[in-house]
Design an enzyme around this catalytic site. Structure first.
Site, PDB file in Angstrom:
ATOM      1  N   ARG A 132     -32.521  22.026   2.804  1.00  0.00           N
ATOM      2  CA  ARG A 132     -31.152  22.201   2.297  1.00  0.00           C
ATOM      3  C   ARG A 132     -31.132  22.608   0.822  1.00  0.00           C
ATOM      4  O   ARG A 132     -31.985  22.197   0.042  1.00  0.00           O
ATOM      5  CB  ARG A 132     -30.342  20.921   2.560  1.00  0.00           C
ATOM      6  CG  ARG A 132     -30.205  20.708   4.074  1.00  0.00           C
ATOM      7  CD  ARG A 132     -29.349  19.540   4.420  1.00  0.00           C
ATOM      8  NE  ARG A 132     -27.974  19.737   4.027  1.00  0.00           N
ATOM      9  CZ  ARG A 132     -27.049  18.785   4.082  1.00  0.00           C
ATOM     10  NH1 ARG A 132     -27.370  17.581   4.503  1.00  0.00           N
ATOM     11  NH2 ARG A 132     -25.815  19.042   3.719  1.00  0.00           N
ATOM     12  N   ASP A 325     -16.586  18.083   7.565  1.00  0.00           N
ATOM     13  CA  ASP A 325     -17.532  17.429   8.481  1.00  0.00           C
ATOM     14  C   ASP A 325     -17.008  17.349   9.913  1.00  0.00           C
ATOM     15  O   ASP A 325     -17.733  16.912  10.808  1.00  0.00           O
ATOM     16  CB  ASP A 325     -17.844  16.009   7.986  1.00  0.00           C
ATOM     17  CG  ASP A 325     -18.689  16.035   6.715  1.00  0.00           C
ATOM     18  OD1 ASP A 325     -19.362  17.052   6.453  1.00  0.00           O
ATOM     19  OD2 ASP A 325     -18.668  15.026   5.982  1.00  0.00           O
ATOM     20  N   LYS A 352     -25.321  22.666   6.450  1.00  0.00           N
ATOM     21  CA  LYS A 352     -25.182  21.210   6.624  1.00  0.00           C
ATOM     22  C   LYS A 352     -26.472  20.683   7.269  1.00  0.00           C
ATOM     23  O   LYS A 352     -27.513  21.305   7.174  1.00  0.00           O
ATOM     24  CB  LYS A 352     -23.937  20.912   7.461  1.00  0.00           C
ATOM     25  CG  LYS A 352     -22.632  21.220   6.725  1.00  0.00           C
ATOM     26  CD  LYS A 352     -22.430  20.317   5.542  1.00  0.00           C
ATOM     27  CE  LYS A 352     -21.165  20.617   4.760  1.00  0.00           C
ATOM     28  NZ  LYS A 352     -21.080  19.844   3.532  1.00  0.00           N
TER      29      LYS A 352
HETATM   30  C1  S3P Z   1     -19.946  14.386   1.071  1.00  0.00           C
HETATM   31  C2  S3P Z   1     -19.442  15.633   0.793  1.00  0.00           C
HETATM   32  C3  S3P Z   1     -19.445  16.743   1.752  1.00  0.00           C
HETATM   33  C4  S3P Z   1     -19.762  16.278   3.169  1.00  0.00           C
HETATM   34  C5  S3P Z   1     -20.864  15.270   3.228  1.00  0.00           C
HETATM   35  C6  S3P Z   1     -20.516  14.047   2.385  1.00  0.00           C
HETATM   36  C7  S3P Z   1     -19.879  13.341   0.020  1.00  0.00           C
HETATM   37  O1  S3P Z   1     -20.436  17.676   1.363  1.00  0.00           O
HETATM   38  O2  S3P Z   1     -20.064  17.385   3.996  1.00  0.00           O
HETATM   39  O3  S3P Z   1     -21.072  14.847   4.568  1.00  0.00           O
HETATM   40  O4  S3P Z   1     -20.024  12.148   0.349  1.00  0.00           O
HETATM   41  O5  S3P Z   1     -19.678  13.708  -1.148  1.00  0.00           O
HETATM   42  P1  S3P Z   1     -20.077  18.834   0.295  1.00  0.00           P
HETATM   43  O6  S3P Z   1     -19.377  18.176  -0.800  1.00  0.00           O
HETATM   44  O7  S3P Z   1     -21.371  19.441  -0.117  1.00  0.00           O
HETATM   45  O8  S3P Z   1     -19.200  19.791   1.056  1.00  0.00           O
END
Ligand code: S3P
Length: 443
Positions: A132, A325, A352
């Site tokens: 990632r 998500d 993701k």
């Molecule tokens: C999250 C932010 C999201 C989400 C992840 C949890 C967090 O990612 O997809 O499962 O807890 O800040 P991104 O902020 O990179 O979109």
């Protein structure tokens, strides 16, 4: 390689047709809030007591990381965790690299926090996390003065060199990411001057809410949020609501299966997370929000969903970060809707825990649905779901979305590679089967 990875391919969910969901239930605690409660509890002065903590592999990875940094943490026991905070300057060098499993949130948030420590740390992850992108946090952290090495591809492991002096910056994020925002704000706690992050679109704001809950000043002006490195965090009580991202599977499952009626208790409905309610509502789902309240600075509600006739829609791009998500589950809703659903502006789904556009398109096609991936989204024609074998590619949310698809399928749906469901939703199988999903597990 960790043992969970070795056994990953061997666990499959088998869902028999004909189920429906009828239950009143509470899904496990919010993953994002649970991570942050551990982080801020560890950095606070005094005791923090958490209730409703998610005992999933991702949040346990964060908890173990702080134990390795010398923080005394009691529990978790039935969602209760007691943290003896060490203060912002109290973390100690770990003896070995920190293994963060599948958890992108742990890696990105902790990279920001560790950039400001006096000692070196190495962060490693599982196969998925090791692919990632980390440049999105390493690049702006470097602008603040951090010294972080990643692979040539900008992926983990991350070697973070301590003892750097950080300066606040104003950073306009190219992608709408709460993880990037939170990482920079955490580094900002150790920087001179103000650290400000400008969001291209609203993203989840649990970091800002919780910082304030721990008594740390945060300034917000429109799309800009700032912290200064002069504050103190004070230990407090944190009640974690049920995770709307986990509730989403039951919301979709109930909407697509005849005779369903489900009441999801105490779900977090922070407005930066409720895109799934908005999108399902626009598709025609029967959703009612009941018994609203506020816990620990976060709004909660009971959410009731009944079997519905869904229509395909064009999903407005501004809802994408608010439902980021929930798209694997929403794609299953689209597969069961009448007509076409079009998603654009969602290229983030490709980076993701898996490439969620490709993995969901492949699986839905195997179940007889026309699902056309595009560079930044997908076009799904609603239709009749058939049985078949699909692969989650080790992605917890794809696994649970395909399991719910089994409610509307004509024949048995087998979902391979489901071990990682435990990263965000321990007990999914038992809760879903108790609610009426005809699911069992092999392997
Ligand atoms: C999250 C932010 C999201 C989400 C992840 C949890 C967090 O990612 O997809 O499962 O807890 O800040 P991104 O902020 O990179 O979109």
């Amino acid at each position: 390689m960790q043992s969970a990875e070795l056994s990953q391919d061997s666990i499959a969910f088998v869902v028999e047709p004909g189920g429906s969901l009828a239950a009143q239930l509470r899904v496990p605690g919010d993953k994002s809030i649970s991570h942050r409660a551990i982080i801020f509890g560890a950095l606070a002065e005094g005791i923090t007591e958490i209730t409703g903590f998610l005992e999933g592999e991702d949040t346990l990875a964060t908890l173990q990381a702080f134990r390795a940094l010398g923080v005394n943490i009691e529990g978790p026991e039935e969602g209760r965790v007691k943290i003896h905070g060490v203060g912002l300057q109290g973390l100690q060098a770990p003896e070995k690299p920190l293994y963060l499993g599948n958890s992108g949130t742990s890696m990105r948030l902790l990279a920001g926090l560790f950039a400001g420590q006096p000692f070196d740390i190495t962060l490693v992850g599982d196969r998925s996390l090791s692919c990632r992108p980390m440049g999105r946090v390493c690049d702006p952290l470097a602008q603040m003065g951090a010294l972080i090495e990643a692979t040539a591809q900008g992926t983990p492991p991350l070697h973070i060199h301590g003892g750097q002096s950080l300066q606040g910056i104003e950073y306009a994020m190219p992608v709408a990411s709460a993880q990037v925002k939170s990482s920079l704000l955490l580094a900002g706690l150790y920087a001179t001057g103000s650290t400000c992050v400008i969001e291209p679109a609203p993203t989840r704001d649990h970091t800002e809410r919780m910082l304030m809950g721990f008594g740390y000043p945060v300034e917000r002006e429109g799309a800009k949020v700032c912290v200064k490195g002069t504050g103190v965090l004070r230990g407090t009580a944190v009640e974690v609501p049920a995770d709307i991202s986990s509730a989403a599977f039951f919301m979709v499952g109930a909407a697509i299966s005849q005779g369903s009626d489900i009441l999801l208790e105490h779900v977090g409905i922070n407005p930066t997370r409720t895109g799934v309610i908005e999108i399902l509502g626009r598709m025609g789902a029967q959703i009612e929000i009941e018994e609203t309240g506020v816990v620990g600075g976060e709004p909660v509600a009971a959410i009731r969903v009944r079997a519905s006739r869904l229509q395909g829609i064009n999903i407005p791009e501004e809802l994408v970060p608010l439902a980021i998500d929930e798209f694997p589950a929403l794609f299953v809703a689209a597969a069961c809707a009448e007509g076409e659903t079009v998603l654009t502006g969602a290229e983030e789904l490709r980076v993701k825990e898996s490439d969620r556009i490709q993995v969901m398109a492949d699986g839905l096609q195997r179940l007889g649905i026309s699902a056309q991936p595009t560079p930044d989204g997908i076009i799904i024609q609603g239709g009749a779901l058939q049985g078949g074998e699909v692969h989650s590619h080790g992605d917890h949310r794809c696994a649970m979305a395909f399991a719910m698809a089994g409610l509307a399928a004509k024949d048995t749906v087998t979902v391979h590679d489901c071990a990682n469901v435990a990263t965000s939703f321990p007990g999914f199988l038992e809760l879903a089967s108790g609610a009426g999903l005809k699911i069992h597990c092999t392997g």
